[in-house]
Motif scaffolding. Sequence first.
Motif, mmCIF file in Angstrom:
data_model
loop_
_atom_site.group_PDB
_atom_site.id
_atom_site.type_symbol
_atom_site.label_atom_id
_atom_site.label_comp_id
_atom_site.label_asym_id
_atom_site.label_seq_id
_atom_site.Cartn_x
_atom_site.Cartn_y
_atom_site.Cartn_z
ATOM 1 N N VAL A 5 0.816 -1.210 0.000
ATOM 2 C CA VAL A 5 0.000 0.000 0.000
ATOM 3 C C VAL A 5 0.848 1.258 0.000
ATOM 4 O O VAL A 5 0.376 2.330 -0.415
ATOM 5 C CB VAL A 5 -0.987 0.022 1.191
ATOM 6 N N SER A 6 2.099 1.176 0.429
ATOM 7 C CA SER A 6 2.983 2.342 0.404
ATOM 8 C C SER A 6 3.226 2.832 -1.013
ATOM 9 O O SER A 6 3.672 3.976 -1.216
ATOM 10 C CB SER A 6 4.314 2.030 1.090
ATOM 11 N N ALA A 7 2.926 2.012 -2.025
ATOM 12 C CA ALA A 7 3.079 2.441 -3.419
ATOM 13 C C ALA A 7 2.121 3.577 -3.754
ATOM 14 O O ALA A 7 2.349 4.327 -4.708
ATOM 15 C CB ALA A 7 2.833 1.264 -4.361
ATOM 16 N N ALA A 8 1.043 3.728 -2.991
ATOM 17 C CA ALA A 8 0.081 4.801 -3.220
ATOM 18 C C ALA A 8 0.447 6.071 -2.467
ATOM 19 O O ALA A 8 -0.214 7.101 -2.623
ATOM 20 C CB ALA A 8 -1.317 4.342 -2.813
ATOM 21 N N ALA A 9 1.496 6.028 -1.655
ATOM 22 C CA ALA A 9 1.918 7.196 -0.884
ATOM 23 C C ALA A 9 2.772 8.117 -1.741
ATOM 24 O O ALA A 9 3.324 7.719 -2.763
ATOM 25 C CB ALA A 9 2.703 6.756 0.356
ATOM 26 N N ASP A 10 2.881 9.378 -1.308
ATOM 27 C CA ASP A 10 3.728 10.319 -2.028
ATOM 28 C C ASP A 10 5.117 10.437 -1.406
ATOM 29 O O ASP A 10 5.901 11.298 -1.767
ATOM 30 C CB ASP A 10 3.066 11.691 -2.107
ATOM 31 N N GLY A 11 5.414 9.558 -0.461
ATOM 32 C CA GLY A 11 6.727 9.554 0.168
ATOM 33 C C GLY A 11 6.792 10.312 1.475
ATOM 34 O O GLY A 11 7.774 10.214 2.211
ATOM 35 N N SER A 12 5.720 11.067 1.818
ATOM 36 C CA SER A 12 5.757 11.888 3.026
ATOM 37 C C SER A 12 5.358 11.130 4.283
ATOM 38 O O SER A 12 5.577 11.616 5.384
ATOM 39 C CB SER A 12 4.836 13.099 2.859
ATOM 40 N N GLY A 13 4.802 9.940 4.130
ATOM 41 C CA GLY A 13 4.433 9.192 5.326
ATOM 42 C C GLY A 13 3.769 7.875 5.009
ATOM 43 O O GLY A 13 2.984 7.774 4.067
ATOM 44 N N TRP A 14 4.086 6.846 5.770
ATOM 45 C CA TRP A 14 3.431 5.554 5.638
ATOM 46 C C TRP A 14 3.690 4.741 6.905
ATOM 47 O O TRP A 14 4.633 5.008 7.661
ATOM 48 C CB TRP A 14 3.940 4.773 4.418
ATOM 49 N N ALA A 15 2.856 3.779 7.136
ATOM 50 C CA ALA A 15 3.038 2.783 8.197
ATOM 51 C C ALA A 15 2.292 1.553 7.716
ATOM 52 O O ALA A 15 1.107 1.634 7.395
ATOM 53 C CB ALA A 15 2.462 3.285 9.520
ATOM 54 N N LEU A 16 2.977 0.405 7.635
ATOM 55 C CA LEU A 16 2.336 -0.725 6.963
ATOM 56 C C LEU A 16 2.765 -2.069 7.512
ATOM 57 O O LEU A 16 3.670 -2.169 8.338
ATOM 58 C CB LEU A 16 2.634 -0.672 5.462
ATOM 59 N N LYS A 17 2.080 -3.104 7.049
ATOM 60 C CA LYS A 17 2.476 -4.492 7.283
ATOM 61 C C LYS A 17 2.028 -5.301 6.082
ATOM 62 O O LYS A 17 0.882 -5.186 5.632
ATOM 63 C CB LYS A 17 1.836 -5.067 8.557
ATOM 64 N N ASN A 18 2.944 -6.098 5.564
ATOM 65 C CA ASN A 18 2.668 -6.941 4.407
ATOM 66 C C ASN A 18 2.653 -8.417 4.795
ATOM 67 O O ASN A 18 3.199 -8.813 5.827
ATOM 68 C CB ASN A 18 3.720 -6.708 3.324
ATOM 69 N N GLY A 19 2.023 -9.198 3.945
ATOM 70 C CA GLY A 19 1.989 -10.642 4.162
ATOM 71 C C GLY A 19 2.100 -11.370 2.841
ATOM 72 O O GLY A 19 1.534 -10.941 1.841
ATOM 73 N N TRP A 20 2.841 -12.459 2.830
ATOM 74 C CA TRP A 20 3.009 -13.259 1.610
ATOM 75 C C TRP A 20 3.175 -14.718 1.998
ATOM 76 O O TRP A 20 3.845 -15.052 2.968
ATOM 77 C CB TRP A 20 4.205 -12.764 0.798
ATOM 78 N N LEU A 21 2.502 -15.587 1.270
ATOM 79 C CA LEU A 21 2.485 -16.997 1.644
ATOM 80 C C LEU A 21 2.266 -17.865 0.405
ATOM 81 O O LEU A 21 1.225 -17.760 -0.250
ATOM 82 C CB LEU A 21 1.349 -17.247 2.649
ATOM 83 N N PRO A 22 3.224 -18.733 0.080
ATOM 84 C CA PRO A 22 2.994 -19.692 -1.009
ATOM 85 C C PRO A 22 2.212 -20.875 -0.455
ATOM 86 O O PRO A 22 2.618 -21.503 0.520
ATOM 87 C CB PRO A 22 4.407 -20.091 -1.425
ATOM 88 N N TRP A 36 0.342 -17.966 -4.668
ATOM 89 C CA TRP A 36 0.722 -17.061 -3.586
ATOM 90 C C TRP A 36 -0.445 -16.218 -3.077
ATOM 91 O O TRP A 36 -1.213 -15.660 -3.856
ATOM 92 C CB TRP A 36 1.821 -16.112 -4.044
ATOM 93 N N ASP A 37 -0.529 -16.126 -1.726
ATOM 94 C CA ASP A 37 -1.341 -15.106 -1.067
ATOM 95 C C ASP A 37 -0.424 -13.905 -0.847
ATOM 96 O O ASP A 37 0.661 -14.063 -0.259
ATOM 97 C CB ASP A 37 -1.844 -15.577 0.298
ATOM 98 N N VAL A 38 -0.828 -12.734 -1.295
ATOM 99 C CA VAL A 38 -0.031 -11.518 -1.082
ATOM 100 C C VAL A 38 -0.970 -10.402 -0.629
ATOM 101 O O VAL A 38 -1.939 -10.067 -1.323
ATOM 102 C CB VAL A 38 0.715 -11.090 -2.363
ATOM 103 N N ASN A 39 -0.688 -9.829 0.545
ATOM 104 C CA ASN A 39 -1.559 -8.823 1.151
ATOM 105 C C ASN A 39 -0.755 -7.641 1.671
ATOM 106 O O ASN A 39 0.441 -7.770 1.969
ATOM 107 C CB ASN A 39 -2.335 -9.430 2.328
ATOM 108 N N SER A 40 -1.427 -6.503 1.821
ATOM 109 C CA SER A 40 -0.768 -5.316 2.373
ATOM 110 C C SER A 40 -1.815 -4.436 3.037
ATOM 111 O O SER A 40 -2.896 -4.215 2.484
ATOM 112 C CB SER A 40 -0.057 -4.534 1.266
ATOM 113 N N ILE A 41 -1.496 -3.949 4.239
ATOM 114 C CA ILE A 41 -2.390 -3.045 4.962
ATOM 115 C C ILE A 41 -1.569 -1.909 5.544
ATOM 116 O O ILE A 41 -0.391 -2.070 5.847
ATOM 117 C CB ILE A 41 -3.157 -3.760 6.100
ATOM 118 N N GLY A 42 -2.193 -0.739 5.721
ATOM 119 C CA GLY A 42 -1.477 0.346 6.380
ATOM 120 C C GLY A 42 -2.100 1.708 6.197
ATOM 121 O O GLY A 42 -3.171 1.864 5.605
ATOM 122 N N ARG A 43 -1.405 2.703 6.726
ATOM 123 C CA ARG A 43 -1.773 4.111 6.584
ATOM 124 C C ARG A 43 -0.765 4.770 5.668
ATOM 125 O O ARG A 43 0.444 4.579 5.811
ATOM 126 C CB ARG A 43 -1.751 4.829 7.938
#
Length: 320
Positions: free
Chosen positions: A248-265, A272-279
């Motif tokens: 989700v940090s790919a949608a940020a403009d670089g000024s701020g982010w906080a995230l957690k990703n998950g990936w599981l084959p 693959w399960d691939v997930n991302s959550i954050g501010r």
Amino acid sequence: MAPHRARRRRTRPSGHRTLLCTAVASAVLVGGTAAGTVYVKAQAHDGGGLVSSSSAASGASPAASQPTSGETSVEPVTEPSVDRAALLAKGMRAVTVAPGAKVSVAVLDLDSGESTAYGGGRFDTASIVKVDILATLLLQAQDADRRLTAQEKTYATAMIANSDNASASALWDAIGRADGLDAANDRFGLHGTTGGDGALWGLTRTTAADQLALLQQVFEDNSQLTKASRTYLQGLMGEIAADQRWGVSAAADGSGWALKNGWLPRSTTGLWDVNSIGRITADGHDYLVAALSDGNSTKARGISLVEAAARAAVSVFSAT
């Protein structure tokens, strides 16, 4: 990319305009309400004068401001709002989803309070459940009126910042596994999430809407978590290892982010399960974003999918 910085929610002034009409046409009077802008249509039954919002707002009768004996009826109707869901559905048509893959995304604009989502169904959490595990541990500690131990903090840092699985397993056991997670999630408002069987915390099942609700518990004041607990968890999500700063940090403009990703084959399918959550922060606005996917042929393709979904979700607010 910079870690999360606390931001004060902005209050936007409501717009105001006055519309005039002839007595044989409808007059549209605009006023703000908590649920959105409301139009008031006034239809004069006799000709001769004008109806304005200023006279209506002041309480004066339209007849008092015009030489007519006609009566006026007032009918409230709701102003059409921007259809964020339709905009997101349109944006997602440009996102490549491989055959057999599935994606769901949800976004909340923290400034306006508006949210929207695309896709449905439940997904394996993989490592994004680590945010839920730590939130549960913090809630249990609050209930017991205690602070986290030094060992728990060591596990928490490794689990969130480095996505360490051994640390996650230790804290999964500490919270009571699925029973503890499910009990906390009932209080958090995550009613479509169920903890994984036994030691399999990565196979917890969830929805994008539930992950958005979890992020609200972490980043908003109206939360089961105390300010100290929220600040602690936010800080760890802002210190993600460099090789995990995708999603989700790919949608940020670089000024701020906080995230957690998950990936599981998945061993049963090789997919693959691939997930991302954050501010994230984009163009001066703060957003909570949850992007979930499964059925990806590779981890890289899953990352590209959730990043594209996150950008599409945030764009429905920045484009209007």
